[in-house]
Write a protein that holds these residues in place. Sequence first.
Motif, PDB file in Angstrom:
ATOM      1  N   ALA A  25       0.822  -1.210   0.000  1.00 38.07           N
ATOM      2  CA  ALA A  25       0.000   0.000   0.000  1.00 38.07           C
ATOM      3  C   ALA A  25       0.859   1.265   0.000  1.00 38.07           C
ATOM      4  O   ALA A  25       0.585   2.217  -0.744  1.00 38.07           O
ATOM      5  CB  ALA A  25      -0.926  -0.009   1.215  1.00 38.07           C
ATOM      6  N   ARG A  26       1.896   1.278   0.802  1.00 42.99           N
ATOM      7  CA  ARG A  26       2.714   2.489   0.946  1.00 42.99           C
ATOM      8  C   ARG A  26       3.551   2.762  -0.295  1.00 42.99           C
ATOM      9  O   ARG A  26       3.687   3.917  -0.715  1.00 42.99           O
ATOM     10  CB  ARG A  26       3.621   2.371   2.172  1.00 42.99           C
ATOM     11  N   LEU A  27       4.110   1.712  -0.898  1.00 44.79           N
ATOM     12  CA  LEU A  27       4.993   1.894  -2.043  1.00 44.79           C
ATOM     13  C   LEU A  27       4.269   1.813  -3.376  1.00 44.79           C
ATOM     14  O   LEU A  27       4.878   2.016  -4.422  1.00 44.79           O
ATOM     15  CB  LEU A  27       6.114   0.848  -2.019  1.00 44.79           C
ATOM     16  N   GLY A  28       2.983   1.506  -3.346  1.00 48.17           N
ATOM     17  CA  GLY A  28       2.251   1.367  -4.596  1.00 48.17           C
ATOM     18  C   GLY A  28       2.725   0.179  -5.414  1.00 48.17           C
ATOM     19  O   GLY A  28       2.817   0.255  -6.645  1.00 48.17           O
ATOM     20  N   LEU A  29       2.988  -0.927  -4.736  1.00 44.64           N
ATOM     21  CA  LEU A  29       3.484  -2.116  -5.415  1.00 44.64           C
ATOM     22  C   LEU A  29       2.339  -2.930  -5.995  1.00 44.64           C
ATOM     23  O   LEU A  29       1.171  -2.732  -5.656  1.00 44.64           O
ATOM     24  CB  LEU A  29       4.307  -2.969  -4.447  1.00 44.64           C
ATOM     25  N   GLY A  30       2.716  -3.877  -6.862  1.00 44.15           N
ATOM     26  CA  GLY A  30       1.702  -4.611  -7.604  1.00 44.15           C
ATOM     27  C   GLY A  30       0.931  -5.624  -6.804  1.00 44.15           C
ATOM     28  O   GLY A  30      -0.297  -5.627  -6.786  1.00 44.15           O
ATOM     29  N   SER A  31       1.631  -6.526  -6.110  1.00 45.72           N
ATOM     30  CA  SER A  31       0.914  -7.610  -5.449  1.00 45.72           C
ATOM     31  C   SER A  31       1.809  -8.291  -4.437  1.00 45.72           C
ATOM     32  O   SER A  31       3.017  -8.047  -4.362  1.00 45.72           O
ATOM     33  CB  SER A  31       0.460  -8.642  -6.489  1.00 45.72           C
ATOM     34  N   LEU A  32       1.188  -9.190  -3.654  1.00 45.61           N
ATOM     35  CA  LEU A  32       1.923 -10.068  -2.761  1.00 45.61           C
ATOM     36  C   LEU A  32       2.256 -11.364  -3.486  1.00 45.61           C
ATOM     37  O   LEU A  32       1.456 -11.867  -4.273  1.00 45.61           O
ATOM     38  CB  LEU A  32       1.096 -10.418  -1.521  1.00 45.61           C
ATOM     39  N   ALA A  33       3.450 -11.873  -3.195  1.00 50.24           N
ATOM     40  CA  ALA A  33       3.800 -13.230  -3.614  1.00 50.24           C
ATOM     41  C   ALA A  33       3.907 -14.028  -2.329  1.00 50.24           C
ATOM     42  O   ALA A  33       4.939 -14.007  -1.646  1.00 50.24           O
ATOM     43  CB  ALA A  33       5.103 -13.245  -4.390  1.00 50.24           C
ATOM     44  N   LEU A  34       2.815 -14.683  -1.965  1.00 47.13           N
ATOM     45  CA  LEU A  34       2.714 -15.376  -0.686  1.00 47.13           C
ATOM     46  C   LEU A  34       3.251 -16.799  -0.823  1.00 47.13           C
ATOM     47  O   LEU A  34       2.905 -17.512  -1.773  1.00 47.13           O
ATOM     48  CB  LEU A  34       1.252 -15.404  -0.242  1.00 47.13           C
ATOM     49  N   ASP A  35       4.110 -17.198   0.086  1.00 48.72           N
ATOM     50  CA  ASP A  35       4.707 -18.536   0.061  1.00 48.72           C
ATOM     51  C   ASP A  35       3.629 -19.581  -0.232  1.00 48.72           C
ATOM     52  O   ASP A  35       2.670 -19.726   0.534  1.00 48.72           O
ATOM     53  CB  ASP A  35       5.355 -18.826   1.415  1.00 48.72           C
ATOM     54  N   PRO A  36       3.746 -20.312  -1.347  1.00 50.03           N
ATOM     55  CA  PRO A  36       2.699 -21.270  -1.704  1.00 50.03           C
ATOM     56  C   PRO A  36       2.678 -22.520  -0.834  1.00 50.03           C
ATOM     57  O   PRO A  36       1.719 -23.299  -0.888  1.00 50.03           O
ATOM     58  CB  PRO A  36       3.036 -21.625  -3.162  1.00 50.03           C
ATOM     59  N   ASP A  37       3.713 -22.728  -0.022  1.00 51.15           N
ATOM     60  CA  ASP A  37       3.752 -23.883   0.882  1.00 51.15           C
ATOM     61  C   ASP A  37       4.312 -23.433   2.219  1.00 51.15           C
ATOM     62  O   ASP A  37       5.418 -23.808   2.610  1.00 51.15           O
ATOM     63  CB  ASP A  37       4.608 -24.994   0.273  1.00 51.15           C
ATOM     64  N   PRO A  38       3.557 -22.600   2.953  1.00 51.92           N
ATOM     65  CA  PRO A  38       4.099 -21.981   4.159  1.00 51.92           C
ATOM     66  C   PRO A  38       4.469 -22.964   5.265  1.00 51.92           C
ATOM     67  O   PRO A  38       5.267 -22.635   6.141  1.00 51.92           O
ATOM     68  CB  PRO A  38       2.970 -21.036   4.618  1.00 51.92           C
ATOM     69  N   ASP A  39       3.886 -24.141   5.241  1.00 57.66           N
ATOM     70  CA  ASP A  39       4.210 -25.135   6.261  1.00 57.66           C
ATOM     71  C   ASP A  39       5.302 -26.100   5.813  1.00 57.66           C
ATOM     72  O   ASP A  39       5.690 -27.001   6.569  1.00 57.66           O
ATOM     73  CB  ASP A  39       2.950 -25.934   6.630  1.00 57.66           C
ATOM     74  N   GLY A  40       5.793 -25.916   4.576  1.00 58.49           N
ATOM     75  CA  GLY A  40       6.839 -26.778   4.061  1.00 58.49           C
ATOM     76  C   GLY A  40       8.208 -26.349   4.537  1.00 58.49           C
ATOM     77  O   GLY A  40       8.354 -25.388   5.305  1.00 58.49           O
ATOM     78  N   PRO A  41       9.253 -27.031   4.101  1.00 60.94           N
ATOM     79  CA  PRO A  41      10.615 -26.644   4.472  1.00 60.94           C
ATOM     80  C   PRO A  41      10.893 -25.214   4.018  1.00 60.94           C
ATOM     81  O   PRO A  41      10.419 -24.791   2.956  1.00 60.94           O
ATOM     82  CB  PRO A  41      11.491 -27.646   3.703  1.00 60.94           C
ATOM     83  N   PRO A  42      11.650 -24.436   4.797  1.00 55.27           N
ATOM     84  CA  PRO A  42      11.940 -23.052   4.389  1.00 55.27           C
ATOM     85  C   PRO A  42      12.574 -23.008   3.001  1.00 55.27           C
ATOM     86  O   PRO A  42      13.478 -23.775   2.690  1.00 55.27           O
ATOM     87  CB  PRO A  42      12.930 -22.568   5.460  1.00 55.27           C
ATOM     88  N   SER A  43      12.063 -22.103   2.158  1.00 53.81           N
ATOM     89  CA  SER A  43      12.601 -21.968   0.810  1.00 53.81           C
ATOM     90  C   SER A  43      12.273 -20.586   0.270  1.00 53.81           C
ATOM     91  O   SER A  43      11.123 -20.286  -0.073  1.00 53.81           O
ATOM     92  CB  SER A  43      12.017 -23.028  -0.133  1.00 53.81           C
ATOM     93  N   ALA A  44      13.302 -19.741   0.177  1.00 56.63           N
ATOM     94  CA  ALA A  44      13.095 -18.441  -0.452  1.00 56.63           C
ATOM     95  C   ALA A  44      12.821 -18.602  -1.939  1.00 56.63           C
ATOM     96  O   ALA A  44      12.048 -17.833  -2.518  1.00 56.63           O
ATOM     97  CB  ALA A  44      14.324 -17.565  -0.234  1.00 56.63           C
ATOM     98  N   LEU A  45      13.434 -19.586  -2.565  1.00 55.51           N
ATOM     99  CA  LEU A  45      13.269 -19.764  -4.012  1.00 55.51           C
ATOM    100  C   LEU A  45      11.821 -20.059  -4.363  1.00 55.51           C
ATOM    101  O   LEU A  45      11.308 -19.566  -5.374  1.00 55.51           O
ATOM    102  CB  LEU A  45      14.178 -20.883  -4.516  1.00 55.51           C
ATOM    103  N   ARG A  46      11.162 -20.854  -3.545  1.00 60.11           N
ATOM    104  CA  ARG A  46       9.761 -21.211  -3.812  1.00 60.11           C
ATOM    105  C   ARG A  46       8.897 -19.954  -3.943  1.00 60.11           C
ATOM    106  O   ARG A  46       8.076 -19.843  -4.863  1.00 60.11           O
ATOM    107  CB  ARG A  46       9.260 -22.099  -2.663  1.00 60.11           C
TER     108      ARG A  46
END
Length: 371
Positions: A25-46
Amino acid sequence: MPTARVSSAVMTHPVRRAQAEEMVARLGLGSLALDPDPDGPPSALRTALLAWSRVSEGATHQFMIQDDVAAPDDMIDLVAHCADRFPDDALAFYTNWHARNGGLTRLAALAGAGWVRAVPEEFTPTLAISLPVAVAAEFRRFAEQSADRHDDEVMTAFLRQGGRRSALLAVPTVTEHTGTSSINGHAAQGVRLAVCPASVDDARPQLYEGWVLEELSWVPYMRYGEGYVRLVGQEDVVPVRTHYTWREALGMAGLMTEDAVQDLVRERRPKEEAAAVGRAFGDSFADELWIHCLMLGRQAEEAARRHAPQGAVRGGTPAAERLRQAAVSTVGPAGLSPERRPEVTEAHAELLTAYAWSAVRCGEVLLDRTS
């Protein structure tokens, strides 16, 4: 008005969704990219793969920023202007204050450059980074085949393929990493801040018009309280993350002897400040920091003499001098081991900065002795 059309996404995880939404909202950005497997092993690449896919129709460049990064309100405008200037490059708008790229960016700030080419063997800073949309699509196809969970490592591997060039690192840093927690497992690295923090007003002239520093013969850097040197061509060394101490590198880079360096330490290092740094963080750290900054000043001087465009003036304006001051202000805390960084008080920071400058200013002496 810039001609580049920048779309954007914020990498985030459900536990940080609220702060990511505030950023959008503050920066006028396009969208969120929400972790598609939040309970899975940590992965920034995902999550990064999702962020790089969120390209708006008609966009020429995609900007991806992580949710634990502070950025100015007009960040997208700044990115667009930079994309106009470097339409084909990966542009990193944040570089950590430590490691090889941190040392390289600090050196570039002292030399007066606005951008510097990242070393090709270290992770690419991806906390705030833009790619041309075609390159972003190529990265997604490349990264989908990777078993790595670190998007910054995979970005480096990608940029080394097919004759591509390493990312350009913004020397003045208008973004900042916030906190020390890490969903991807980097909390052990402790406090991680920008190498050359700058206001937007100070940064814009350098980012829009400042010269680009390409690869040097060697680059000094510090990690965990010790000084090292990155040598030219080191991306071809196995393993590529080999660390050469400054002592080892002197002969390999054709520089002066260790005895000559120690002579400079005895002749030029301020004794009271050295003792104070030693009392606070250990005599070994005091030695390593001063010698690292001596080599940093030497290479910054050579970079300015050899690579700066004719007529370029380092520190010629108050803004340029503030950038140089900012770069040196981070070298001491960044050089400490992660567990010691929280011990740095305001008084310590002032001491470390003055101590670092005493060595940096000896750089021309060291350059002339090794030329």
